[in-house]
Scaffold this motif. Structure first.
Motif, PDB file in Angstrom:
ATOM      1  N   ASN A 217       0.824  -1.214   0.000  1.00 52.63           N
ATOM      2  CA  ASN A 217       0.000   0.000   0.000  1.00 52.63           C
ATOM      3  C   ASN A 217       0.855   1.259   0.000  1.00 52.63           C
ATOM      4  O   ASN A 217       0.537   2.241  -0.691  1.00 52.63           O
ATOM      5  CB  ASN A 217      -0.926  -0.001   1.217  1.00 52.63           C
ATOM      6  CG  ASN A 217      -1.950  -1.121   1.154  1.00 52.63           C
ATOM      7  OD1 ASN A 217      -2.375  -1.531   0.073  1.00 52.63           O
ATOM      8  ND2 ASN A 217      -2.351  -1.622   2.314  1.00 52.63           N
ATOM      9  N   ALA A 218       1.950   1.228   0.777  1.00 53.68           N
ATOM     10  CA  ALA A 218       2.829   2.398   0.820  1.00 53.68           C
ATOM     11  C   ALA A 218       3.494   2.641  -0.535  1.00 53.68           C
ATOM     12  O   ALA A 218       3.621   3.796  -0.975  1.00 53.68           O
ATOM     13  CB  ALA A 218       3.889   2.217   1.901  1.00 53.68           C
ATOM     14  N   LEU A 219       3.913   1.572  -1.216  1.00 55.73           N
ATOM     15  CA  LEU A 219       4.529   1.735  -2.532  1.00 55.73           C
ATOM     16  C   LEU A 219       3.534   2.242  -3.564  1.00 55.73           C
ATOM     17  O   LEU A 219       3.885   3.045  -4.433  1.00 55.73           O
ATOM     18  CB  LEU A 219       5.133   0.400  -2.989  1.00 55.73           C
ATOM     19  CG  LEU A 219       6.394  -0.063  -2.245  1.00 55.73           C
ATOM     20  CD1 LEU A 219       6.839  -1.428  -2.757  1.00 55.73           C
ATOM     21  CD2 LEU A 219       7.521   0.945  -2.401  1.00 55.73           C
ATOM     22  N   ASP A 220       2.298   1.773  -3.484  1.00 55.05           N
ATOM     23  CA  ASP A 220       1.266   2.281  -4.398  1.00 55.05           C
ATOM     24  C   ASP A 220       1.048   3.774  -4.193  1.00 55.05           C
ATOM     25  O   ASP A 220       0.942   4.538  -5.170  1.00 55.05           O
ATOM     26  CB  ASP A 220      -0.048   1.521  -4.187  1.00 55.05           C
ATOM     27  CG  ASP A 220       0.050   0.073  -4.645  1.00 55.05           C
ATOM     28  OD1 ASP A 220       0.949  -0.226  -5.464  1.00 55.05           O
ATOM     29  OD2 ASP A 220      -0.756  -0.754  -4.179  1.00 55.05           O
ATOM     30  N   GLN A 221       0.992   4.197  -2.946  1.00 60.33           N
ATOM     31  CA  GLN A 221       0.818   5.622  -2.671  1.00 60.33           C
ATOM     32  C   GLN A 221       2.026   6.426  -3.122  1.00 60.33           C
ATOM     33  O   GLN A 221       1.890   7.532  -3.685  1.00 60.33           O
ATOM     34  CB  GLN A 221       0.574   5.830  -1.170  1.00 60.33           C
ATOM     35  CG  GLN A 221       0.225   7.256  -0.786  1.00 60.33           C
ATOM     36  CD  GLN A 221      -1.106   7.707  -1.355  1.00 60.33           C
ATOM     37  OE1 GLN A 221      -2.004   6.887  -1.578  1.00 60.33           O
ATOM     38  NE2 GLN A 221      -1.239   8.999  -1.592  1.00 60.33           N
ATOM     39  N   PHE A 222       3.233   5.866  -2.917  1.00 59.21           N
ATOM     40  CA  PHE A 222       4.441   6.563  -3.352  1.00 59.21           C
ATOM     41  C   PHE A 222       4.496   6.687  -4.870  1.00 59.21           C
ATOM     42  O   PHE A 222       4.865   7.742  -5.404  1.00 59.21           O
ATOM     43  CB  PHE A 222       5.670   5.806  -2.840  1.00 59.21           C
ATOM     44  CG  PHE A 222       6.976   6.380  -3.316  1.00 59.21           C
ATOM     45  CD1 PHE A 222       7.497   7.521  -2.749  1.00 59.21           C
ATOM     46  CD2 PHE A 222       7.675   5.772  -4.357  1.00 59.21           C
ATOM     47  CE1 PHE A 222       8.696   8.065  -3.192  1.00 59.21           C
ATOM     48  CE2 PHE A 222       8.869   6.304  -4.809  1.00 59.21           C
ATOM     49  CZ  PHE A 222       9.387   7.449  -4.220  1.00 59.21           C
ATOM     50  N   GLN A 223       4.136   5.629  -5.580  1.00 63.54           N
ATOM     51  CA  GLN A 223       4.130   5.685  -7.044  1.00 63.54           C
ATOM     52  C   GLN A 223       3.103   6.682  -7.548  1.00 63.54           C
ATOM     53  O   GLN A 223       3.336   7.383  -8.540  1.00 63.54           O
ATOM     54  CB  GLN A 223       3.856   4.295  -7.615  1.00 63.54           C
ATOM     55  CG  GLN A 223       4.991   3.311  -7.419  1.00 63.54           C
ATOM     56  CD  GLN A 223       4.667   1.940  -7.942  1.00 63.54           C
ATOM     57  OE1 GLN A 223       3.553   1.702  -8.411  1.00 63.54           O
ATOM     58  NE2 GLN A 223       5.612   1.013  -7.842  1.00 63.54           N
ATOM     59  N   HIS A 224       1.965   6.760  -6.870  1.00 64.77           N
ATOM     60  CA  HIS A 224       0.939   7.728  -7.263  1.00 64.77           C
ATOM     61  C   HIS A 224       1.455   9.155  -7.104  1.00 64.77           C
ATOM     62  O   HIS A 224       1.299  10.003  -8.002  1.00 64.77           O
ATOM     63  CB  HIS A 224      -0.310   7.508  -6.414  1.00 64.77           C
ATOM     64  CG  HIS A 224      -1.414   8.475  -6.724  1.00 64.77           C
ATOM     65  ND1 HIS A 224      -2.125   8.458  -7.918  1.00 64.77           N
ATOM     66  CD2 HIS A 224      -1.934   9.498  -5.986  1.00 64.77           C
ATOM     67  CE1 HIS A 224      -3.015   9.417  -7.910  1.00 64.77           C
ATOM     68  NE2 HIS A 224      -2.934  10.062  -6.749  1.00 64.77           N
ATOM     69  N   ASN A 225       2.102   9.436  -5.979  1.00 66.90           N
ATOM     70  CA  ASN A 225       2.650  10.774  -5.754  1.00 66.90           C
ATOM     71  C   ASN A 225       3.820  11.059  -6.692  1.00 66.90           C
ATOM     72  O   ASN A 225       3.990  12.198  -7.155  1.00 66.90           O
ATOM     73  CB  ASN A 225       3.099  10.917  -4.306  1.00 66.90           C
ATOM     74  CG  ASN A 225       1.942  10.833  -3.330  1.00 66.90           C
ATOM     75  OD1 ASN A 225       0.811  11.214  -3.664  1.00 66.90           O
ATOM     76  ND2 ASN A 225       2.202  10.327  -2.136  1.00 66.90           N
ATOM     77  N   TYR A 226       4.619  10.020  -6.990  1.00 70.13           N
ATOM     78  CA  TYR A 226       5.747  10.230  -7.894  1.00 70.13           C
ATOM     79  C   TYR A 226       5.266  10.531  -9.316  1.00 70.13           C
ATOM     80  O   TYR A 226       5.876  11.351 -10.017  1.00 70.13           O
ATOM     81  CB  TYR A 226       6.651   9.001  -7.899  1.00 70.13           C
ATOM     82  CG  TYR A 226       7.827   9.125  -8.842  1.00 70.13           C
ATOM     83  CD1 TYR A 226       8.937   9.878  -8.494  1.00 70.13           C
ATOM     84  CD2 TYR A 226       7.812   8.494 -10.090  1.00 70.13           C
ATOM     85  CE1 TYR A 226      10.011  10.012  -9.348  1.00 70.13           C
ATOM     86  CE2 TYR A 226       8.884   8.624 -10.960  1.00 70.13           C
ATOM     87  CZ  TYR A 226       9.985   9.390 -10.581  1.00 70.13           C
ATOM     88  OH  TYR A 226      11.039   9.517 -11.449  1.00 70.13           O
TER      89      TYR A 226
END
Length: 248
Positions: A217-226
């Protein structure tokens, strides 16, 4: 009659095909569901790993120590590292001072033992000569040299590759390391890494499903922000092609 036989044969063939295709479709959908579930499970694993944690850590005695397979050895290693850190960091001992004191105490203890055994008419203890094998130092030197050269090649490739995003990531990482180094010295950083190596793998092995879900979940959120940052800022930065001279 021939037409009737042909019609019956056709009907039988049609029924056989229908009866054969129905279970195949069910089986196919079942296997596809299993495949999709396995793919999602594999995707949710930390860093896409497919092997157990013990195998990723080498699968030998070092992995057993890090995963606390032998609690006595693992506790001894962690206790020894803690004692060394307390002596050097809290009590402000110097390595040369401790080494000199340890050698002096050992020599005095051996001298006292030999003297006491001679006075009690006992045979003096035979002290084995301590000789460290040369191949240990050679292997350590080779390993350090290979890793240092690999790191230098990576930094040079990033600096001369023309990839602004990768260069920015490396610079930010070095900046974070510099901040951590301003908070504590090298010994504390090494001790924190040693403690993390003896605690994080065993905790992850015990709670891997919860950790994998949180990290996914954290990586999905990070990729979205990136992606947002890339669309608004990074994609507008002009990139040039740097042709650096390669060193072999």
């Amino acid at each position: 009659m021939p037409e009737g036989i042909t019609a019956e044969c056709l009907m039988e063939n049609i029924m056989e095909k229908i009866s054969d295709n129905l279970p195949k479709q069910k089986n196919a959908s079942f296997f596809e569901d299993d495949k999709s579930n396995s793919m999602s499970t594999q995707f949710n694993r930390l860093f896409g790993r497919q092997k157990p944690v013990h195998h990723l850590l080498g699968g030998g005695k070092s992995a057993d120590v890090l995963l606390w397979r032998d609690k006595k050895i693992s506790a001894s290693c962690l206790t020894g590292a803690t004692v060394v850190w307390v002596l050097f960091e809290w009590l402000n001992y110097n390595f040369l001072t401790l080494l000199s004191l340890a050698i002096a105490i050992g020599m005095v203890a051996q001298f006292a033992w030999k003297t006491a055994s001679g006075m009690l008419n006992r045979s003096p203890s035979e002290v084995p000569h301590l000789v460290l094998p040369e191949h240990v130092f050679i292997n350590i030197g080779k390993l350090v040299g290979v890793e240092v050269n690999r790191g230098l090649n990576f930094l040079q490739d990033v600096a001369c590759g023309g990839n602004v995003k990768q260069l920015l990531g490396v610079v930010l990482s070095l900046w974070a390391v510099a901040i951590i180094g301003s908070w504590c010295n090298l010994l504390t950083v090494v001790y924190i890494g040693f403690v993390a190596a003896h605690t994080l793998p065993v905790l992850y092995e015990r709670y891997e499903n919860e950790v994998d879900g949180f990290v996914s979940n954290a990586l999905d959120q990070f990729q979205h922000n990136y992606r947002k940052l890339d669309a608004r800022v990074l994609s507008r930065i002009p990139t040039g092609k740097f042709r650096g001279k390669k060193f072999e």
